[in-house]
Design a protein around this motif. Structure first.
Motif, mmCIF file in Angstrom:
data_model
loop_
_atom_site.group_PDB
_atom_site.id
_atom_site.type_symbol
_atom_site.label_atom_id
_atom_site.label_comp_id
_atom_site.label_asym_id
_atom_site.label_seq_id
_atom_site.Cartn_x
_atom_site.Cartn_y
_atom_site.Cartn_z
ATOM 1 N N SER A 1 -21.866 32.983 2.942
ATOM 2 C CA SER A 1 -21.585 31.798 3.276
ATOM 3 C C SER A 1 -21.397 31.026 2.028
ATOM 4 O O SER A 1 -22.288 31.058 1.281
ATOM 5 C CB SER A 1 -22.298 30.827 4.328
ATOM 6 N N ILE A 2 -20.094 30.542 1.700
ATOM 7 C CA ILE A 2 -19.792 29.982 0.735
ATOM 8 C C ILE A 2 -19.180 28.525 0.881
ATOM 9 O O ILE A 2 -18.658 28.529 1.903
ATOM 10 C CB ILE A 2 -18.925 30.573 -0.621
ATOM 11 N N LYS A 3 -19.129 27.592 -0.187
ATOM 12 C CA LYS A 3 -18.191 26.517 -0.045
ATOM 13 C C LYS A 3 -17.171 26.466 -1.145
ATOM 14 O O LYS A 3 -17.532 26.827 -2.258
ATOM 15 C CB LYS A 3 -19.191 24.967 -0.233
ATOM 16 N N ARG A 4 -16.164 26.449 -0.869
ATOM 17 C CA ARG A 4 -14.969 26.555 -1.961
ATOM 18 C C ARG A 4 -14.350 25.252 -1.973
ATOM 19 O O ARG A 4 -13.971 24.677 -1.167
ATOM 20 C CB ARG A 4 -13.851 27.403 -1.130
ATOM 21 N N TYR A 5 -14.148 24.919 -3.414
ATOM 22 C CA TYR A 5 -13.848 23.763 -3.715
ATOM 23 C C TYR A 5 -12.294 24.063 -4.453
ATOM 24 O O TYR A 5 -12.386 24.959 -5.582
ATOM 25 C CB TYR A 5 -14.671 22.801 -4.633
ATOM 26 N N SER A 6 -11.243 23.424 -4.237
ATOM 27 C CA SER A 6 -9.828 24.075 -4.732
ATOM 28 C C SER A 6 -9.499 22.657 -5.680
ATOM 29 O O SER A 6 -9.781 21.553 -5.431
ATOM 30 C CB SER A 6 -8.935 24.280 -3.951
ATOM 31 N N ASP A 7 -8.721 23.200 -6.825
ATOM 32 C CA ASP A 7 -8.073 22.175 -7.539
ATOM 33 C C ASP A 7 -9.042 21.306 -8.237
ATOM 34 O O ASP A 7 -8.670 20.036 -8.448
ATOM 35 C CB ASP A 7 -7.068 21.236 -6.687
ATOM 36 N N LEU A 8 -10.300 21.636 -8.726
ATOM 37 C CA LEU A 8 -11.151 20.776 -9.733
ATOM 38 C C LEU A 8 -10.752 20.885 -10.863
ATOM 39 O O LEU A 8 -10.389 22.183 -11.369
ATOM 40 C CB LEU A 8 -12.712 21.394 -9.170
ATOM 41 N N SER A 9 -10.761 19.956 -11.655
ATOM 42 C CA SER A 9 -10.623 20.108 -13.106
ATOM 43 C C SER A 9 -11.834 20.696 -13.709
ATOM 44 O O SER A 9 -13.033 20.521 -13.098
ATOM 45 C CB SER A 9 -10.360 18.716 -13.808
ATOM 46 N N ASP A 10 -11.725 20.942 -15.058
ATOM 47 C CA ASP A 10 -12.817 21.421 -15.789
ATOM 48 C C ASP A 10 -14.107 20.449 -15.631
ATOM 49 O O ASP A 10 -15.184 20.630 -15.549
ATOM 50 C CB ASP A 10 -12.527 21.760 -17.016
ATOM 51 N N ALA A 11 -13.499 19.238 -16.006
ATOM 52 C CA ALA A 11 -14.211 18.131 -16.003
ATOM 53 C C ALA A 11 -15.177 17.879 -14.706
ATOM 54 O O ALA A 11 -16.536 17.603 -14.556
ATOM 55 C CB ALA A 11 -13.671 16.685 -16.501
ATOM 56 N N GLU A 12 -14.420 17.801 -13.402
ATOM 57 C CA GLU A 12 -15.021 17.683 -12.351
ATOM 58 C C GLU A 12 -15.963 18.807 -11.942
ATOM 59 O O GLU A 12 -16.991 18.641 -11.457
ATOM 60 C CB GLU A 12 -14.038 17.709 -11.135
ATOM 61 N N LYS A 13 -15.592 20.144 -12.294
ATOM 62 C CA LYS A 13 -16.470 21.259 -12.283
ATOM 63 C C LYS A 13 -17.878 20.899 -12.941
ATOM 64 O O LYS A 13 -19.116 21.290 -12.390
ATOM 65 C CB LYS A 13 -15.942 22.477 -12.838
ATOM 66 N N GLU A 14 -17.589 20.541 -14.192
ATOM 67 C CA GLU A 14 -18.973 20.179 -15.009
ATOM 68 C C GLU A 14 -19.974 19.217 -14.490
ATOM 69 O O GLU A 14 -20.977 19.286 -14.403
ATOM 70 C CB GLU A 14 -18.344 19.875 -16.373
ATOM 71 N N ASP A 15 -19.162 17.965 -13.889
ATOM 72 C CA ASP A 15 -19.850 17.123 -13.279
ATOM 73 C C ASP A 15 -20.459 17.463 -12.057
ATOM 74 O O ASP A 15 -21.656 17.137 -11.803
ATOM 75 C CB ASP A 15 -18.803 15.872 -13.052
ATOM 76 N N TRP A 16 -19.869 18.340 -11.467
ATOM 77 C CA TRP A 16 -20.766 18.759 -9.993
ATOM 78 C C TRP A 16 -21.947 19.781 -10.611
ATOM 79 O O TRP A 16 -22.708 19.441 -9.940
ATOM 80 C CB TRP A 16 -19.642 19.812 -9.309
ATOM 81 N N GLN A 17 -21.609 20.396 -11.369
ATOM 82 C CA GLN A 17 -22.884 21.290 -11.771
ATOM 83 C C GLN A 17 -23.890 20.477 -12.449
ATOM 84 O O GLN A 17 -25.142 20.622 -12.185
ATOM 85 C CB GLN A 17 -22.426 22.401 -13.020
#
Length: 163
Positions: free
Chosen positions: A27-43
């Motif tokens: 099971s995974i959660k897929r996030y689409s269309d995240l910018s690099d900054a949004e990915k970094e913020d999420w992590q």
């Protein structure tokens, strides 16, 4: 065959364990269309809210957050960073002061409201300190400290000569 590029933002160890155990599906959660900054913020948020993280690691993450934002040319107030990371504003303020004193981030990192809040807190913590001393502690000009001190005196209706 279509290949969909995927970046694992969190759960690298769980994914590896599932592969080693021969799982065909997970099971995974897929996030689409995240910018690099949004990915970094999420992590960043995920790593900061881990229960087993000690105080020194959280302080390291606060510093890291300031450096990331400064590198992007983005700015957040201390309260915004504290809320984002789930830590106290005092930790954020202390870390910012440390980074400013080492010239690792610019003093302009704060907005005026944040600067005034810092000055107010410094005056409350040490009401006998001079405007120059408070200005040095909070990285603002001494006229700014004078204005904030005057506002505080007006709010309390205590004449300045009685202080």
């Amino acid at each position: 065959m279509a290949v969909i590029p995927t970046t694992v933002l969190d759960g690298h160890h769980r994914l590896q364990a599932a592969k080693e155990l021969g799982f065909d599906e997970i099971s995974i959660k897929r996030y689409s269309d995240l910018s690099d900054a949004e990915k970094e913020d999420w992590q960043f948020t995920e790593n900061t809210h881990r229960r087993n993280m000690g105080e020194s690691r959280k302080r390291d993450l606060i510093e890291e957050r300031f450096l990331i934002l400064d590198g992007r040319g983005e700015h957040q107030t201390d309260s915004e960073i504290a809320e984002f990371l789930g830590v106290g504003e005092t930790w954020v303020r202390d870390t910012r002061h440390s980074l400013n004193s080492k010239n690792r981030i610019g003093a302009e990192f704060r907005d005026n409201s944040s600067k005034r809040d810092d000055v107010r807190q410094a005056i409350e913590d040490d009401p006998d300190a001079s405007n120059v001393t408070i200005a040095e502690r909070t990285d603002v000009s001494d006229p700014t400290v004078g204005k904030v001190r005057s506002e505080m005196e007006q709010e309390s209706d205590i004449p300045s000569e009685q202080k």
